[in-house]
Design a protein around this motif. Structure first.
Motif, PDB file in Angstrom:
ATOM      1  N   SER A 121       0.826  -1.206   0.000  1.00  0.00           N
ATOM      2  CA  SER A 121       0.000   0.000   0.000  1.00  0.00           C
ATOM      3  C   SER A 121       0.861   1.256   0.000  1.00  0.00           C
ATOM      4  CB  SER A 121      -0.929  -0.006   1.217  1.00  0.00           C
ATOM      5  OG  SER A 121      -1.669   1.195   1.293  1.00  0.00           O
ATOM      6  N   GLY A 122       1.913   1.270   0.810  1.00  0.00           N
ATOM      7  CA  GLY A 122       2.798   2.428   0.859  1.00  0.00           C
ATOM      8  C   GLY A 122       3.510   2.668  -0.455  1.00  0.00           C
ATOM      9  N   ILE A 123       3.989   1.594  -1.096  1.00  0.00           N
ATOM     10  CA  ILE A 123       4.685   1.732  -2.376  1.00  0.00           C
ATOM     11  C   ILE A 123       3.747   2.270  -3.454  1.00  0.00           C
ATOM     12  CG2 ILE A 123       5.793   0.432  -4.238  1.00  0.00           C
ATOM     13  CD1 ILE A 123       6.977  -1.400  -2.115  1.00  0.00           C
ATOM     14  N   VAL A 124       2.537   1.725  -3.522  1.00  0.00           N
ATOM     15  CA  VAL A 124       1.569   2.177  -4.534  1.00  0.00           C
ATOM     16  C   VAL A 124       1.189   3.632  -4.302  1.00  0.00           C
ATOM     17  CG1 VAL A 124      -0.773   1.853  -5.403  1.00  0.00           C
ATOM     18  CG2 VAL A 124       0.670  -0.134  -4.970  1.00  0.00           C
ATOM     19  N   THR A 125       0.934   3.995  -3.044  1.00  0.00           N
ATOM     20  CA  THR A 125       0.570   5.377  -2.732  1.00  0.00           C
ATOM     21  C   THR A 125       1.704   6.346  -3.058  1.00  0.00           C
ATOM     22  OG1 THR A 125      -0.904   4.637  -0.966  1.00  0.00           O
ATOM     23  CG2 THR A 125      -0.219   6.943  -0.915  1.00  0.00           C
ATOM     24  N   LEU A 126       2.932   5.964  -2.738  1.00  0.00           N
ATOM     25  CA  LEU A 126       4.082   6.809  -3.036  1.00  0.00           C
ATOM     26  C   LEU A 126       4.245   6.996  -4.540  1.00  0.00           C
ATOM     27  CD1 LEU A 126       6.530   8.357  -1.954  1.00  0.00           C
ATOM     28  CD2 LEU A 126       7.827   6.218  -2.054  1.00  0.00           C
ATOM     29  N   HIS A 127       4.084   5.925  -5.303  1.00  0.00           N
ATOM     30  CA  HIS A 127       4.187   6.015  -6.763  1.00  0.00           C
ATOM     31  C   HIS A 127       3.128   6.951  -7.330  1.00  0.00           C
ATOM     32  CE1 HIS A 127       2.935   4.708 -10.827  1.00  0.00           C
ATOM     33  NE2 HIS A 127       4.246   4.652 -11.048  1.00  0.00           N
ATOM     34  N   THR A 128       1.898   6.817  -6.834  1.00  0.00           N
ATOM     35  CA  THR A 128       0.802   7.660  -7.324  1.00  0.00           C
ATOM     36  C   THR A 128       1.034   9.122  -6.976  1.00  0.00           C
ATOM     37  OG1 THR A 128      -0.701   5.795  -6.992  1.00  0.00           O
ATOM     38  CG2 THR A 128      -1.692   7.971  -7.329  1.00  0.00           C
ATOM     39  N   ALA A 129       1.524   9.382  -5.757  1.00  0.00           N
ATOM     40  CA  ALA A 129       1.774  10.763  -5.336  1.00  0.00           C
ATOM     41  C   ALA A 129       2.898  11.393  -6.153  1.00  0.00           C
ATOM     42  CB  ALA A 129       2.103  10.800  -3.845  1.00  0.00           C
ATOM     43  N   ILE A 130       3.928  10.629  -6.460  1.00  0.00           N
ATOM     44  CA  ILE A 130       5.033  11.156  -7.266  1.00  0.00           C
ATOM     45  C   ILE A 130       4.568  11.462  -8.680  1.00  0.00           C
ATOM     46  CG2 ILE A 130       7.261  10.569  -8.301  1.00  0.00           C
ATOM     47  CD1 ILE A 130       7.916   8.996  -5.787  1.00  0.00           C
ATOM     48  N   ALA A 131       3.706  10.600  -9.228  1.00  0.00           N
ATOM     49  CA  ALA A 131       3.231  10.787 -10.600  1.00  0.00           C
ATOM     50  C   ALA A 131       2.245  11.953 -10.714  1.00  0.00           C
ATOM     51  CB  ALA A 131       2.579   9.500 -11.099  1.00  0.00           C
ATOM     52  N   ALA A 132       1.435  12.198  -9.678  1.00  0.00           N
ATOM     53  CA  ALA A 132       0.430  13.269  -9.711  1.00  0.00           C
ATOM     54  C   ALA A 132       1.059  14.571  -9.216  1.00  0.00           C
ATOM     55  CB  ALA A 132      -0.784  12.892  -8.870  1.00  0.00           C
ATOM     56  N   LYS A 133       1.673  15.320 -10.126  1.00  0.00           N
ATOM     57  CA  LYS A 133       2.397  16.525  -9.730  1.00  0.00           C
ATOM     58  C   LYS A 133       1.473  17.668  -9.310  1.00  0.00           C
ATOM     59  CE  LYS A 133       6.336  15.460 -12.716  1.00  0.00           C
ATOM     60  NZ  LYS A 133       7.217  15.930 -13.808  1.00  0.00           N
ATOM     61  N   ASP A 134       0.200  17.615  -9.728  1.00  0.00           N
ATOM     62  CA  ASP A 134      -0.735  18.682  -9.379  1.00  0.00           C
ATOM     63  C   ASP A 134      -1.567  18.347  -8.146  1.00  0.00           C
ATOM     64  OD1 ASP A 134      -2.045  16.611 -10.606  1.00  0.00           O
ATOM     65  OD2 ASP A 134      -3.451  17.890 -11.717  1.00  0.00           O
ATOM     66  N   MET A 135      -1.197  17.302  -7.406  1.00  0.00           N
ATOM     67  CA  MET A 135      -1.971  16.893  -6.231  1.00  0.00           C
ATOM     68  C   MET A 135      -1.807  17.899  -5.097  1.00  0.00           C
ATOM     69  SD  MET A 135      -1.499  13.474  -3.895  1.00  0.00           S
ATOM     70  CE  MET A 135      -1.792  12.405  -5.304  1.00  0.00           C
ATOM     71  N   HIS A 142      -1.264  19.303  -1.473  1.00  0.00           N
ATOM     72  CA  HIS A 142      -0.563  18.765  -0.305  1.00  0.00           C
ATOM     73  C   HIS A 142       0.107  17.428  -0.653  1.00  0.00           C
ATOM     74  CE1 HIS A 142      -2.275  21.826   2.324  1.00  0.00           C
ATOM     75  NE2 HIS A 142      -3.427  21.615   1.726  1.00  0.00           N
ATOM     76  N   ARG A 143       0.760  17.408  -1.773  1.00  0.00           N
ATOM     77  CA  ARG A 143       1.421  16.201  -2.262  1.00  0.00           C
ATOM     78  C   ARG A 143       2.493  15.701  -1.295  1.00  0.00           C
ATOM     79  NH1 ARG A 143       5.380  16.698  -7.120  1.00  0.00           N
ATOM     80  NH2 ARG A 143       5.857  14.550  -7.698  1.00  0.00           N
ATOM     81  N   GLY A 144       3.188  16.635  -0.655  1.00  0.00           N
ATOM     82  CA  GLY A 144       4.240  16.237   0.270  1.00  0.00           C
ATOM     83  C   GLY A 144       3.714  15.448   1.448  1.00  0.00           C
ATOM     84  N   ILE A 145       2.530  15.826   1.969  1.00  0.00           N
ATOM     85  CA  ILE A 145       1.947  15.111   3.103  1.00  0.00           C
ATOM     86  C   ILE A 145       1.585  13.686   2.701  1.00  0.00           C
ATOM     87  CG2 ILE A 145       0.052  15.071   4.762  1.00  0.00           C
ATOM     88  CD1 ILE A 145      -0.066  18.072   4.626  1.00  0.00           C
ATOM     89  N   VAL A 146       0.998  13.531   1.509  1.00  0.00           N
ATOM     90  CA  VAL A 146       0.632  12.202   1.025  1.00  0.00           C
ATOM     91  C   VAL A 146       1.872  11.327   0.859  1.00  0.00           C
ATOM     92  CG1 VAL A 146      -0.455  10.917  -0.855  1.00  0.00           C
ATOM     93  CG2 VAL A 146      -1.425  13.095  -0.124  1.00  0.00           C
ATOM     94  N   MET A 147       2.945  11.910   0.333  1.00  0.00           N
ATOM     95  CA  MET A 147       4.190  11.162   0.168  1.00  0.00           C
ATOM     96  C   MET A 147       4.765  10.756   1.528  1.00  0.00           C
ATOM     97  SD  MET A 147       5.901  13.371  -2.950  1.00  0.00           S
ATOM     98  CE  MET A 147       7.408  12.412  -2.959  1.00  0.00           C
ATOM     99  N   ALA A 148       4.635  11.632   2.514  1.00  0.00           N
ATOM    100  CA  ALA A 148       5.125  11.308   3.855  1.00  0.00           C
ATOM    101  C   ALA A 148       4.330  10.153   4.455  1.00  0.00           C
ATOM    102  CB  ALA A 148       5.043  12.537   4.754  1.00  0.00           C
ATOM    103  N   VAL A 149       3.002  10.146   4.264  1.00  0.00           N
ATOM    104  CA  VAL A 149       2.169   9.047   4.765  1.00  0.00           C
ATOM    105  C   VAL A 149       2.551   7.742   4.080  1.00  0.00           C
ATOM    106  CG1 VAL A 149      -0.185   8.173   4.928  1.00  0.00           C
ATOM    107  CG2 VAL A 149       0.265  10.597   5.333  1.00  0.00           C
ATOM    108  N   ALA A 150       2.792   7.817   2.763  1.00  0.00           N
ATOM    109  CA  ALA A 150       3.196   6.615   2.026  1.00  0.00           C
ATOM    110  C   ALA A 150       4.526   6.074   2.545  1.00  0.00           C
ATOM    111  CB  ALA A 150       3.304   6.938   0.534  1.00  0.00           C
ATOM    112  N   ALA A 151       5.476   6.978   2.781  1.00  0.00           N
ATOM    113  CA  ALA A 151       6.779   6.555   3.310  1.00  0.00           C
ATOM    114  C   ALA A 151       6.626   5.927   4.689  1.00  0.00           C
ATOM    115  CB  ALA A 151       7.724   7.752   3.369  1.00  0.00           C
ATOM    116  N   LEU A 152       5.738   6.483   5.506  1.00  0.00           N
ATOM    117  CA  LEU A 152       5.494   5.923   6.840  1.00  0.00           C
ATOM    118  C   LEU A 152       4.920   4.519   6.729  1.00  0.00           C
ATOM    119  CD1 LEU A 152       5.498   6.458   9.892  1.00  0.00           C
ATOM    120  CD2 LEU A 152       3.190   7.404   9.651  1.00  0.00           C
ATOM    121  N   GLY A 153       4.022   4.305   5.769  1.00  0.00           N
ATOM    122  CA  GLY A 153       3.458   2.976   5.565  1.00  0.00           C
ATOM    123  C   GLY A 153       4.512   1.971   5.128  1.00  0.00           C
TER     124      GLY A 153
END
Length: 219
Positions: free
Chosen positions: A133-147, A149-160
């Motif tokens: 789940s963390g890997i998939v979320t991190l990949h999606t957040a990196i790909a979606a540059k217009d998301m 609060h993208r940094g927060i989502v990436m941090a949650v993915a890294a935590l997972g």
């Protein structure tokens, strides 16, 4: 008396079956799920589904292995349902999100199907779900540059990802140890997901639009 041609009702595309004004279009399940999945309240609900089991695990660490398996199973089923609906709120590729949702549901079913399984099996299930789940979320957040609060989502993915690695790499020798470990990570993940939900609410308010008009975050 013949009716004039001008008084005859006109039938347009919107009046045809399946048109914009038809009952089927008005209650389209996919559209309803998309609106729900893009709501910050739905994201907050998913965060609570993670946070509450974590608090329970920390408050009552002396649970039996059976109770722990049931708790993890229910948690995974709830998260799978939340993630499945959230997938419809995305405009990007939905396949990775669906894979994570199915993985969560499968893990929950495995825990509930045999709640008397070993501690190693429970660790493997929850660790694998968090890691993927963390890997998939991190990949999606990196790909979606217009998301937003993208940094927060990436941090949650890294935590997972870290949580999954820790659970898989550090074998728990007892149900009490595993309960404390899972409880700690569930609380941390729940708080991080709560921050994402509140950040999403802030983004919606600043944009001045409703929740179903923006593509939701990738969690």
């Amino acid at each position: 008396m013949a009716t004039s041609q001008g008084s005859e009702p006109r039938v347009g595309p919107e009046d045809s079956v399946g048109g914009a004004s038809s009952p089927a279009a008005a209650i389209d399940p996919a559209d309803q799920l998309a609106r729900l999945g893009r709501s910050w309240v739905w994201l907050l609900g998913a965060a609570m589904a993670t946070l509450v089991p974590g608090i329970l695990a920390l408050v009552w660490p002396d649970v039996t292995l059976h109770a722990l398996a049931v708790l993890i199973g229910v948690y995974l089923l709830l998260i799978g349902a939340f993630r499945f609906v959230a997938v419809f709120g995305r405009d990007s590729d939905r396949v990775p999100g669906l894979i994570v949702a199915v993985l969560c549901v499968l893990g929950g079913v495995l825990c509930l199907r045999n709640p008397l399984q070993t501690i190693a099996a429970l660790s493997l299930i929850i660790g694998a779900v968090w890691l993927v789940s963390g890997i998939v979320t991190l990949h999606t957040a990196i790909a979606a540059k217009d998301m937003p609060h993208r940094g927060i989502v990436m941090a949650v993915a890294a935590l997972g990802i870290v949580a999954g690695i820790v659970v898989l790499a550090l074998p728990a020798e007892s149900a009490r140890t595993l309960t404390r470990l899972l409880g700690l990570w569930l609380v941390l993940l729940g708080l991080a997901e709560t921050a994402v939900a509140l950040a999403w609410r802030s983004a919606l308010r600043r944009s001045g639009i409703t929740g179903h008009e923006m593509s939701g975050p990738a969690i």
